[in-house]
Design a protein around this motif. Structure first.
Motif, PDB file in Angstrom:
ATOM      1  N   TRP A 102      10.208   5.222   3.379  1.00  0.00           N
ATOM      2  CA  TRP A 102      10.229   6.569   2.780  1.00  0.00           C
ATOM      3  C   TRP A 102      11.634   7.322   2.866  1.00  0.00           C
ATOM      4  CZ3 TRP A 102       9.748   5.211   7.534  1.00  0.00           C
ATOM      5  CH2 TRP A 102      10.312   6.107   8.587  1.00  0.00           C
ATOM      6  N   GLN A 103      11.762   7.596   1.575  1.00  0.00           N
ATOM      7  CA  GLN A 103      13.075   8.069   1.241  1.00  0.00           C
ATOM      8  C   GLN A 103      14.172   7.243   1.520  1.00  0.00           C
ATOM      9  OE1 GLN A 103      14.030  12.312   2.623  1.00  0.00           O
ATOM     10  NE2 GLN A 103      12.006  12.814   2.156  1.00  0.00           N
ATOM     11  N   GLU A 146      -3.825   3.951   8.472  1.00  0.00           N
ATOM     12  CA  GLU A 146      -2.911   4.611   9.285  1.00  0.00           C
ATOM     13  C   GLU A 146      -1.890   3.826   9.847  1.00  0.00           C
ATOM     14  OE1 GLU A 146      -5.023   6.599  12.449  1.00  0.00           O
ATOM     15  OE2 GLU A 146      -6.659   5.295  12.170  1.00  0.00           O
ATOM     16  N   ALA A 147      -0.633   4.277  10.011  1.00  0.00           N
ATOM     17  CA  ALA A 147       0.437   3.373  10.245  1.00  0.00           C
ATOM     18  C   ALA A 147       0.989   4.142  11.560  1.00  0.00           C
ATOM     19  CB  ALA A 147       1.454   3.309   9.371  1.00  0.00           C
ATOM     20  N   HIS A 148       1.349   3.312  12.524  1.00  0.00           N
ATOM     21  CA  HIS A 148       2.166   3.590  13.678  1.00  0.00           C
ATOM     22  C   HIS A 148       3.311   2.883  13.388  1.00  0.00           C
ATOM     23  CE1 HIS A 148       3.546   4.465  17.590  1.00  0.00           C
ATOM     24  NE2 HIS A 148       3.851   3.169  18.060  1.00  0.00           N
ATOM     25  N   LEU A 149       4.692   3.755  13.387  1.00  0.00           N
ATOM     26  CA  LEU A 149       5.870   3.456  13.291  1.00  0.00           C
ATOM     27  C   LEU A 149       6.779   3.158  14.499  1.00  0.00           C
ATOM     28  CD1 LEU A 149       6.906   5.605  10.239  1.00  0.00           C
ATOM     29  CD2 LEU A 149       5.515   3.527  10.434  1.00  0.00           C
ATOM     30  N   LEU A 150       7.329   2.070  14.691  1.00  0.00           N
ATOM     31  CA  LEU A 150       7.637   1.684  15.795  1.00  0.00           C
ATOM     32  C   LEU A 150       9.232   2.283  15.826  1.00  0.00           C
ATOM     33  CD1 LEU A 150       6.758  -2.071  16.179  1.00  0.00           C
ATOM     34  CD2 LEU A 150       5.526  -0.006  16.898  1.00  0.00           C
ATOM     35  N   ASP A 151       9.599   2.666  17.027  1.00  0.00           N
ATOM     36  CA  ASP A 151      11.166   3.227  17.477  1.00  0.00           C
ATOM     37  C   ASP A 151      11.351   4.620  16.483  1.00  0.00           C
ATOM     38  OD1 ASP A 151      13.417   3.291  18.275  1.00  0.00           O
ATOM     39  OD2 ASP A 151      14.405   1.905  17.073  1.00  0.00           O
ATOM     40  N   TRP A 152      10.369   5.384  16.084  1.00  0.00           N
ATOM     41  CA  TRP A 152      10.482   6.361  15.342  1.00  0.00           C
ATOM     42  C   TRP A 152       9.686   7.607  15.787  1.00  0.00           C
ATOM     43  CZ3 TRP A 152       8.344   9.871  11.919  1.00  0.00           C
ATOM     44  CH2 TRP A 152       9.301  10.408  10.999  1.00  0.00           C
ATOM     45  N   GLN A 153      10.118   8.778  15.695  1.00  0.00           N
ATOM     46  CA  GLN A 153       9.225   9.831  15.981  1.00  0.00           C
ATOM     47  C   GLN A 153       9.812  11.001  14.942  1.00  0.00           C
ATOM     48  OE1 GLN A 153      10.094  11.023  20.065  1.00  0.00           O
ATOM     49  NE2 GLN A 153       8.946   9.565  20.814  1.00  0.00           N
ATOM     50  N   LEU A 172       0.952  -1.232   0.035  1.00  0.00           N
ATOM     51  CA  LEU A 172       0.023  -0.154  -0.129  1.00  0.00           C
ATOM     52  C   LEU A 172       0.905   1.177   0.111  1.00  0.00           C
ATOM     53  CD1 LEU A 172      -2.798  -1.039   2.599  1.00  0.00           C
ATOM     54  CD2 LEU A 172      -2.741  -0.836   0.119  1.00  0.00           C
ATOM     55  N   ARG A 173       0.726   2.278  -0.864  1.00  0.00           N
ATOM     56  CA  ARG A 173       1.409   3.225  -0.945  1.00  0.00           C
ATOM     57  C   ARG A 173       0.496   4.701  -0.949  1.00  0.00           C
ATOM     58  NH1 ARG A 173       4.820   3.170  -6.080  1.00  0.00           N
ATOM     59  NH2 ARG A 173       5.874   1.513  -4.800  1.00  0.00           N
ATOM     60  N   GLY A 174       0.913   5.916  -0.151  1.00  0.00           N
ATOM     61  CA  GLY A 174       0.045   6.783  -0.234  1.00  0.00           C
ATOM     62  C   GLY A 174       0.931   8.042   0.572  1.00  0.00           C
ATOM     63  N   THR A 175       0.298   9.170   0.088  1.00  0.00           N
ATOM     64  CA  THR A 175       0.969  10.490   0.718  1.00  0.00           C
ATOM     65  C   THR A 175       0.532  10.366   1.938  1.00  0.00           C
ATOM     66  OG1 THR A 175       1.130  11.550  -1.306  1.00  0.00           O
ATOM     67  CG2 THR A 175       1.211  12.731   0.569  1.00  0.00           C
ATOM     68  N   VAL A 176       1.332  10.961   3.168  1.00  0.00           N
ATOM     69  CA  VAL A 176       0.970  11.082   4.517  1.00  0.00           C
ATOM     70  C   VAL A 176       0.029  12.404   4.623  1.00  0.00           C
ATOM     71  CG1 VAL A 176       1.615  11.416   6.908  1.00  0.00           C
ATOM     72  CG2 VAL A 176       2.660   9.705   5.351  1.00  0.00           C
ATOM     73  N   VAL A 177      -1.029  12.334   5.120  1.00  0.00           N
ATOM     74  CA  VAL A 177      -1.870  13.517   5.274  1.00  0.00           C
ATOM     75  C   VAL A 177      -2.259  13.875   6.729  1.00  0.00           C
ATOM     76  CG1 VAL A 177      -2.949  13.511   2.744  1.00  0.00           C
ATOM     77  CG2 VAL A 177      -3.999  12.331   4.979  1.00  0.00           C
ATOM     78  N   ALA A 178      -2.713  15.052   7.086  1.00  0.00           N
ATOM     79  CA  ALA A 178      -3.294  15.187   8.432  1.00  0.00           C
ATOM     80  C   ALA A 178      -4.352  14.418   8.803  1.00  0.00           C
ATOM     81  CB  ALA A 178      -3.639  16.846   8.482  1.00  0.00           C
ATOM     82  N   GLY A 179      -4.418  13.801   9.963  1.00  0.00           N
ATOM     83  CA  GLY A 179      -5.567  13.266  10.677  1.00  0.00           C
ATOM     84  C   GLY A 179      -6.087  14.071  11.737  1.00  0.00           C
ATOM     85  N   GLY A 219       3.395  14.887   3.965  1.00  0.00           N
ATOM     86  CA  GLY A 219       3.550  15.071   2.508  1.00  0.00           C
ATOM     87  C   GLY A 219       4.743  14.057   2.082  1.00  0.00           C
ATOM     88  N   GLU A 220       5.196  13.162   3.051  1.00  0.00           N
ATOM     89  CA  GLU A 220       6.115  11.889   2.499  1.00  0.00           C
ATOM     90  C   GLU A 220       5.046  10.894   1.930  1.00  0.00           C
ATOM     91  OE1 GLU A 220       9.054  11.612   2.518  1.00  0.00           O
ATOM     92  OE2 GLU A 220      10.015  13.334   4.046  1.00  0.00           O
ATOM     93  N   ILE A 221       5.788  10.495   0.972  1.00  0.00           N
ATOM     94  CA  ILE A 221       5.113   9.370   0.215  1.00  0.00           C
ATOM     95  C   ILE A 221       5.619   7.844   1.050  1.00  0.00           C
ATOM     96  CG2 ILE A 221       4.774   7.879  -1.807  1.00  0.00           C
ATOM     97  CD1 ILE A 221       5.152  10.405  -3.453  1.00  0.00           C
ATOM     98  N   LEU A 222       4.868   7.182   1.689  1.00  0.00           N
ATOM     99  CA  LEU A 222       4.999   6.031   2.534  1.00  0.00           C
ATOM    100  C   LEU A 222       4.580   4.886   1.877  1.00  0.00           C
ATOM    101  CD1 LEU A 222       6.235   6.406   5.374  1.00  0.00           C
ATOM    102  CD2 LEU A 222       3.810   5.640   6.346  1.00  0.00           C
ATOM    103  N   THR A 223       5.440   3.708   1.766  1.00  0.00           N
ATOM    104  CA  THR A 223       5.017   2.404   1.214  1.00  0.00           C
ATOM    105  C   THR A 223       5.131   1.559   2.456  1.00  0.00           C
ATOM    106  OG1 THR A 223       6.414   2.991  -1.025  1.00  0.00           O
ATOM    107  CG2 THR A 223       5.961   0.919  -0.455  1.00  0.00           C
TER     108      THR A 223
END
Length: 299
Positions: free
Chosen positions: A222-223, A247-254, A181-188, A259-263
């Protein structure tokens, strides 16, 4: 890989793999591989998918255009011809499609096709027709046998059926890779951050097939970054949601991902979506989901 939307612009002469190739699954790869050792190996496909054009349906594509082209390029193709599927092309008789586009414009020397693929006006073209025309036009035809698995033919519909059940093992086998699944991160609405588990909300293409609602273990890219994460697909019933979110919760990352494209690479289906009796109960379950995701050894 060079991509053309007009056949006369392509490099010629060439060898053509012809089809819709939605999913670029194991069966498609067999068809595609038959021309890779030829001069100017070329994918000829259609945009939009003919099913979208005729039915007006959307949301069923396993691999929208750019994702499909990325996968095809990874196989080693030098060019793709993406023919605009419009009224003119839909009404073009199959013999004229072969004569005008494949022969006159692409100077095709070899055509690879699946056994059941049909093309041309009212789907009048088939593998059998190509074999019939081959001697007159001087091209070779490779008709690939159907790729099989224990429950029948490898197909895009079988992959969608598996994803609808959250059966990633079957989907992975049929695709030959994990589903993306790939998409642009937008405000929730900031609900995840309020719970202590901030999420990246993805704007997924409307045309892309989204699997069964629930919680997944995923790998997020991403990147140049890559992180393990949890993916929630669904309507957030604990908060009486009415629209589906991804929506994705990334572990060990803040950090800020807007605006990023997340895969997201779907690794494991953890559990169905459910409504909890309280926010605290939901938070405890999310913590358990994270522990479960972290407990799986990396392969």
């Amino acid at each position: 890989m060079d991509v053309f939307t007009s056949a006369p612009l392509a490099h010629t002469p060439c060898a053509v793999a012809l089809g819709n190739f939605d999913g670029v699954h194991r069966g498609h790869v067999l068809v595609l591989s038959q021309v890779l050792d030829s001069p100017n190996p070329t994918v000829v496909t259609f945009e939009p998918h003919p099913r979208e054009y005729f039915s007006g349906q959307t949301g069923f594509l396993l691999t929208p255009e750019q994702e499909k082209l990325d996968l095809v390029a990874g196989l080693g193709f030098v060019q793709a011809v993406v023919l605009p599927f419009n009224e003119q092309l839909a009404r073009l008789p199959a013999v004229q499609f072969v004569q005008e586009i494949l022969v006159a414009q692409l100077q095709v020397k070899r055509i690879s096709i699946g056994p059941d693929f049909q093309f041309g006006y009212k789907r009048g073209g088939s593998a059998a027709l190509l074999r019939e025309l081959a001697p007159s036009f001087g091209f070779e035809v490779c008709i690939c046998s159907e790729e099989q698995w224990q429950q029948g033919r490898v197909s895009s519909s079988a992959i969608r059926a598996a994803l609808e059940q959250g059966d990633l093992t079957t989907a992975r086998y049929l695709l030959g890779r994990n589903y993306l699944l790939r998409g642009t991160v937008v405000a929730g609405d900031g609900r995840g951050r309020q719970l202590g588990f901030p999420t990246a909300n993805l704007n997924i293409l409307e045309r892309k097939f989204v699997p069964r609602s629930g919680v997944y273990r995923v790998s997020a890219r991403w990147q140049k970054e890559e992180r393990l994460g949890l993916l929630n697909i669904g309507y957030r019933p604990t908060f009486d949601g009415f629209t589906r979110s991804v929506e994705a919760h990334l572990l060990d990352w803040q950090g800020d991902l807007y605006g990023e494209i997340l895969t997201l690479e779907l690794l494991q289906y953890l559990r169905p979506e459910q409504k909890f009796g309280s926010v605290e109960e939901l938070k405890r379950q999310i913590a358990l989901d994270i522990s479960m995701a972290l407990a799986v050894p990396e392969s």
